[in-house]
Design an enzyme around this catalytic site. Sequence first.
Site, PDB file in Angstrom:
ATOM      1  N   ASP A   1       0.839  -1.191   0.000  1.00 46.92           N
ATOM      2  CA  ASP A   1       0.000   0.000   0.000  1.00 46.92           C
ATOM      3  C   ASP A   1       0.872   1.237   0.000  1.00 46.92           C
ATOM      4  OD1 ASP A   1      -2.434   1.567   0.284  1.00 46.92           O
ATOM      5  OD2 ASP A   1      -1.734   1.989   2.304  1.00 46.92           O
TER       6      ASP A   1
ATOM      7  N   GLU B   1      -2.195  -1.269  -5.746  1.00 47.75           N
ATOM      8  CA  GLU B   1      -3.412  -0.606  -6.207  1.00 47.75           C
ATOM      9  C   GLU B   1      -3.198  -0.110  -7.634  1.00 47.75           C
ATOM     10  OE1 GLU B   1      -3.861   2.457  -3.313  1.00 47.75           O
ATOM     11  OE2 GLU B   1      -2.038   3.457  -3.930  1.00 47.75           O
TER      12      GLU B   1
ATOM     13  N   ASP C   1      -2.108   1.796   7.253  1.00 46.08           N
ATOM     14  CA  ASP C   1      -1.526   1.451   5.949  1.00 46.08           C
ATOM     15  C   ASP C   1      -1.329  -0.063   5.815  1.00 46.08           C
ATOM     16  OD1 ASP C   1      -1.396   4.124   5.157  1.00 46.08           O
ATOM     17  OD2 ASP C   1       0.546   4.404   6.125  1.00 46.08           O
TER      18      ASP C   1
END
Length: 266
Positions: free
Chosen positions: A49, A133, A226
């Site tokens: 992340d 992502e 996170d």
Amino acid sequence: MRFRWSRPIPHAAKSYRVTRDRAGRWHVAFAAIPAPIPKPGSGEAVGVDRGVAVAAALSTGDLLTVPGLREAERARLGRLLRRLARTRPGSRRRAQIKAAIARLKARETDRRKDWIEKTSTNLARRFDVIAVEDLNIAGMTRSARGTVEAPGRKMAQKAGLNRGILAAGWGALVARLEDKAPGRVIKIDPRNTSRTCNACRHVAGESRESQAVFLCVACGFRVNADVNAACNIRDTAAGHAVAARGGPPLGGPANREPQHDLPLTG
Ligand SMILES: [Zn+2]
């Protein structure tokens, strides 16, 4: 011209490029496509992340920071910028100060690039699958979280700049991961990754106790925010892989122990 070999010439090199960077340094770069890094074969996936307080958080609980300028270097940069403002345009003094600023900035860039190379190699060696992502989707959905913002809006200009640098580093990290681990990088839709509890799957914005801490309003699961998002990214990617195979989900939240002992920061 005298020069220093920083590394041996790669075997398949067919061309080279000579460049001069902002700090006035000359480089000769040979173009070659390196062999992909073989996967470890453990079947293990990692979620990465893009963090707020850190550069990247891993689903393993590791928090990675990009080395930038040290305290003293940052202070020196500030002094140089103030002195630059007091110089006359076109003066020799101004050119000297500009060169010193460029050298400091180049040092910062060098450290970031070095970090990207080491981190991407490390992840490609350690994990079979690397889930991140999808940046194209992330840019639209993550502004509420404060990771992607138009520089200067609702925050000090300096913070905006730092975020821009982090964002640039992130894109480069993903690109290098795809070079080194082709076919092993899975990009997922980041929607809700920061608001979903990795232990019980409850989705709630209120579970973000602070920028750094996730505290689930449904089950009380408390973890670095996170790292929680990184675990969700890993699990979403695992779901994709399972869907592609047509089998039942593996390692979902129901049959996996919540990791309550993950580190907290800030
Ligand atoms: Zn929960």
